[in-house]
Scaffold this motif. Structure first.
Motif, PDB file in Angstrom:
ATOM      1  N   THR A 148       3.566  13.399  -4.207  1.00 39.40           N
ATOM      2  CA  THR A 148       2.161  13.165  -4.533  1.00 39.40           C
ATOM      3  C   THR A 148       1.746  13.951  -5.773  1.00 39.40           C
ATOM      4  O   THR A 148       2.221  15.062  -6.003  1.00 39.40           O
ATOM      5  CB  THR A 148       1.246  13.573  -3.367  1.00 39.40           C
ATOM      6  OG1 THR A 148       1.346  14.985  -3.145  1.00 39.40           O
ATOM      7  CG2 THR A 148       1.630  12.824  -2.097  1.00 39.40           C
ATOM      8  N   ASP A 183       9.877   3.940  -2.639  1.00 40.96           N
ATOM      9  CA  ASP A 183       8.485   4.250  -2.893  1.00 40.96           C
ATOM     10  C   ASP A 183       7.677   4.122  -1.617  1.00 40.96           C
ATOM     11  O   ASP A 183       8.116   3.545  -0.633  1.00 40.96           O
ATOM     12  CB  ASP A 183       7.938   3.296  -3.967  1.00 40.96           C
ATOM     13  CG  ASP A 183       6.722   3.861  -4.671  1.00 40.96           C
ATOM     14  OD1 ASP A 183       6.156   3.148  -5.511  1.00 40.96           O
ATOM     15  OD2 ASP A 183       6.336   5.000  -4.361  1.00 40.96           O
ATOM     16  N   ALA A 184       6.453   4.662  -1.646  1.00 40.97           N
ATOM     17  CA  ALA A 184       5.531   4.565  -0.525  1.00 40.97           C
ATOM     18  C   ALA A 184       4.128   4.344  -1.080  1.00 40.97           C
ATOM     19  O   ALA A 184       3.781   4.851  -2.136  1.00 40.97           O
ATOM     20  CB  ALA A 184       5.589   5.830   0.329  1.00 40.97           C
ATOM     21  N   GLN A 185       3.331   3.604  -0.328  1.00 40.12           N
ATOM     22  CA  GLN A 185       1.992   3.238  -0.785  1.00 40.12           C
ATOM     23  C   GLN A 185       0.934   3.854   0.120  1.00 40.12           C
ATOM     24  O   GLN A 185       1.001   3.766   1.342  1.00 40.12           O
ATOM     25  CB  GLN A 185       1.839   1.713  -0.777  1.00 40.12           C
ATOM     26  CG  GLN A 185       0.460   1.215  -1.178  1.00 40.12           C
ATOM     27  CD  GLN A 185       0.382  -0.300  -1.168  1.00 40.12           C
ATOM     28  OE1 GLN A 185       1.380  -0.975  -1.384  1.00 40.12           O
ATOM     29  NE2 GLN A 185      -0.794  -0.827  -0.909  1.00 40.12           N
ATOM     30  N   LEU A 186      -0.080   4.466  -0.479  1.00 44.49           N
ATOM     31  CA  LEU A 186      -1.179   5.072   0.264  1.00 44.49           C
ATOM     32  C   LEU A 186      -2.045   3.982   0.892  1.00 44.49           C
ATOM     33  O   LEU A 186      -2.482   3.056   0.211  1.00 44.49           O
ATOM     34  CB  LEU A 186      -2.029   5.931  -0.676  1.00 44.49           C
ATOM     35  CG  LEU A 186      -3.257   6.605  -0.061  1.00 44.49           C
ATOM     36  CD1 LEU A 186      -2.850   7.631   0.986  1.00 44.49           C
ATOM     37  CD2 LEU A 186      -4.094   7.277  -1.154  1.00 44.49           C
ATOM     38  N   VAL A 187      -2.293   4.117   2.220  1.00 43.55           N
ATOM     39  CA  VAL A 187      -3.131   3.123   2.907  1.00 43.55           C
ATOM     40  C   VAL A 187      -4.331   3.752   3.599  1.00 43.55           C
ATOM     41  O   VAL A 187      -5.312   3.075   3.882  1.00 43.55           O
ATOM     42  CB  VAL A 187      -2.315   2.304   3.932  1.00 43.55           C
ATOM     43  CG1 VAL A 187      -1.308   1.415   3.235  1.00 43.55           C
ATOM     44  CG2 VAL A 187      -1.633   3.210   4.950  1.00 43.55           C
ATOM     45  N   LEU A 233       7.590   1.226   1.314  1.00 46.00           N
ATOM     46  CA  LEU A 233       7.693  -0.145   0.805  1.00 46.00           C
ATOM     47  C   LEU A 233       9.089  -0.728   0.959  1.00 46.00           C
ATOM     48  O   LEU A 233       9.246  -1.933   1.121  1.00 46.00           O
ATOM     49  CB  LEU A 233       7.271  -0.178  -0.663  1.00 46.00           C
ATOM     50  CG  LEU A 233       5.835   0.283  -0.942  1.00 46.00           C
ATOM     51  CD1 LEU A 233       5.556   0.239  -2.440  1.00 46.00           C
ATOM     52  CD2 LEU A 233       4.843  -0.580  -0.184  1.00 46.00           C
ATOM     53  N   LEU A 285       8.451   9.998  -1.304  1.00 48.92           N
ATOM     54  CA  LEU A 285       7.094  10.254  -1.769  1.00 48.92           C
ATOM     55  C   LEU A 285       7.009  11.599  -2.475  1.00 48.92           C
ATOM     56  O   LEU A 285       7.605  12.574  -2.026  1.00 48.92           O
ATOM     57  CB  LEU A 285       6.132  10.260  -0.561  1.00 48.92           C
ATOM     58  CG  LEU A 285       4.670  10.619  -0.821  1.00 48.92           C
ATOM     59  CD1 LEU A 285       3.999   9.530  -1.647  1.00 48.92           C
ATOM     60  CD2 LEU A 285       3.925  10.815   0.498  1.00 48.92           C
ATOM     61  N   ARG A 336       5.637   3.874   8.740  1.00 49.86           N
ATOM     62  CA  ARG A 336       4.431   4.570   8.301  1.00 49.86           C
ATOM     63  C   ARG A 336       4.644   6.073   8.386  1.00 49.86           C
ATOM     64  O   ARG A 336       5.232   6.581   9.337  1.00 49.86           O
ATOM     65  CB  ARG A 336       3.222   4.169   9.135  1.00 49.86           C
ATOM     66  CG  ARG A 336       2.751   2.753   8.877  1.00 49.86           C
ATOM     67  CD  ARG A 336       1.247   2.647   8.922  1.00 49.86           C
ATOM     68  NE  ARG A 336       0.805   1.289   8.676  1.00 49.86           N
ATOM     69  CZ  ARG A 336      -0.450   0.941   8.437  1.00 49.86           C
ATOM     70  NH1 ARG A 336      -1.401   1.868   8.441  1.00 49.86           N
ATOM     71  NH2 ARG A 336      -0.781  -0.316   8.211  1.00 49.86           N
ATOM     72  N   TYR A 364       0.804   6.757   4.568  1.00 48.66           N
ATOM     73  CA  TYR A 364       1.521   5.946   3.588  1.00 48.66           C
ATOM     74  C   TYR A 364       2.413   4.942   4.309  1.00 48.66           C
ATOM     75  O   TYR A 364       2.920   5.208   5.408  1.00 48.66           O
ATOM     76  CB  TYR A 364       2.402   6.826   2.700  1.00 48.66           C
ATOM     77  CG  TYR A 364       1.657   7.582   1.616  1.00 48.66           C
ATOM     78  CD1 TYR A 364       1.656   7.126   0.299  1.00 48.66           C
ATOM     79  CD2 TYR A 364       0.966   8.751   1.910  1.00 48.66           C
ATOM     80  CE1 TYR A 364       0.978   7.824  -0.698  1.00 48.66           C
ATOM     81  CE2 TYR A 364       0.290   9.454   0.926  1.00 48.66           C
ATOM     82  CZ  TYR A 364       0.298   8.980  -0.382  1.00 48.66           C
ATOM     83  OH  TYR A 364      -0.376   9.673  -1.363  1.00 48.66           O
ATOM     84  N   SER A 407       6.951  -2.132   9.274  1.00 48.00           N
ATOM     85  CA  SER A 407       7.091  -1.169   8.180  1.00 48.00           C
ATOM     86  C   SER A 407       6.987   0.254   8.716  1.00 48.00           C
ATOM     87  O   SER A 407       6.243   0.522   9.660  1.00 48.00           O
ATOM     88  CB  SER A 407       5.999  -1.390   7.125  1.00 48.00           C
ATOM     89  OG  SER A 407       6.112  -2.668   6.535  1.00 48.00           O
TER      90      SER A 407
END
Length: 308
Positions: A252, A27-31, A297, A250, A274, A294, A272
């Protein structure tokens, strides 16, 4: 209003019914999601991106033959602004801006402190520029390049640590067939076509990068009609037998971001990975130029898989 609603529901149903490939294994998280508001008739249409190893500086190209160089401002690791951005035309071998039918620059590959490589899809080719102000030099072409589809050819371009280039066309010409991978080894003048990448409708390649982990990252997108765009990023190990161990990092939701086309992969202060992307607004007032970022994770092994 009712007709538009029915069309939207039908389009969404069609999207969900398609074979989108393997489900995400990580997974990947939007930052970050930062809107870039530029000025002038040449601003917009960003299709390629590179970011420095520390995430501070960037270069980006437009699909009208312009290149931008600048730096990010960050607050708590989140993009909050840009500074020292310069936009200038890429130069032909004669030292002049490219004409209309030769300026469709799409893919970008560079180590930031060395030469810049750009792929074009109107006149299908890859060019080398010593820096943002230097005259370009066209690299020898693979025989396939001549027969690639107009407006759908060399969209994705990446370079590894040793200087080997990889490029992938947006379309294959045959529905459902895999995407060919063209490779130009460092020091060689001959493109190879050593392997392919699996294709899962409806996504098409638009950007690529090789991360600090030595892995190949592919950005793909799909326009779902009036609903907007959806993007996907897949990661592969680069092995002597081809791209292996595919992981979808990812995917979206439709309409979350604009038309993401450029991808840069780097490692932040927390160790991490990016994924920084830039969108192509197609020079339309109803679209946006934005930087989207992103964080992956799941950790990626430090040991890179050797390319061959």
């Amino acid at each position: 209003m009712r007709t538009r609603f029915v069309i939207a529901i039908a389009a969404l149903a069609a999207l969900l019914a398609l074979d989108l490939g393997a489900q995400p294994a990580s997974d990947a998280q939007l930052v970050s999601a930062y809107r870039w508001h530029g000025t002038g008739e040449n601003f917009g249409g960003f299709s390629g991106l590179e970011v420095s190893e520390d995430g501070t500086d960037f270069i980006a190209i437009t699909d009208r033959g312009y290149i931008a160089k600048g730096s990010f401002e960050r607050e708590g690791g989140v993009i909050s602004g840009l500074k020292t951005v310069r936009l200038s035309p890429l130069k032909s071998p004669k030292g002049e801006p490219f004409g209309r039918f030769r300026s469709d620059s799409e893919g970008l590959a560079s180590h930031m402190d060395g030469p810049i490589f750009v792929s074009f899809e109107a006149k299908h080719r890859v060019m080398r520029f010593g820096d943002v102000k230097a005259k370009g030099r066209t690299l020898k072409k693979h025989p396939d390049f001549k027969g690639l589809q107009n407006n759908s050819s060399l969209e994705a371009l990446a370079i590894d640590r040793d200087g080997t280039l990889y490029t992938i066309p947006e379309r294959t010409g045959l529905e459902g067939s895999p995407f060919p991978v063209y490779r130009l080894r460092a020091g060689s003048q001959t493109w190879e076509k050593p392997f392919t990448i699996p294709r899962f409708a409806p996504y098409l390649p638009v950007g690529a990068d090789i991360g600090p982990d030595g892995k190949f990252y592919l950005l793909e997108r799909h326009l779902s009609g009036i609903l907007g765009f959806t993007n996907r990023i897949r990661r592969f190990d680069i092995t002597p037998d081809g791209f292996r161990n595919e992981v979808e990092l990812l995917r979206t939701p439709v309409g979350l971001h604009d038309n993401l086309e450029g991808l840069a992969v780097w490692r932040d202060d927390n160790d991490s990975i990016r994924l920084t992307m830039v969108s192509d607004d197609n020079f339309k007032f109803f679209q946006a130029t934005e930087f989207v970022e992103y964080v992956v994770l799941t950790p990626s092994p430090d040991q890179a898989v050797p390319a061959n």
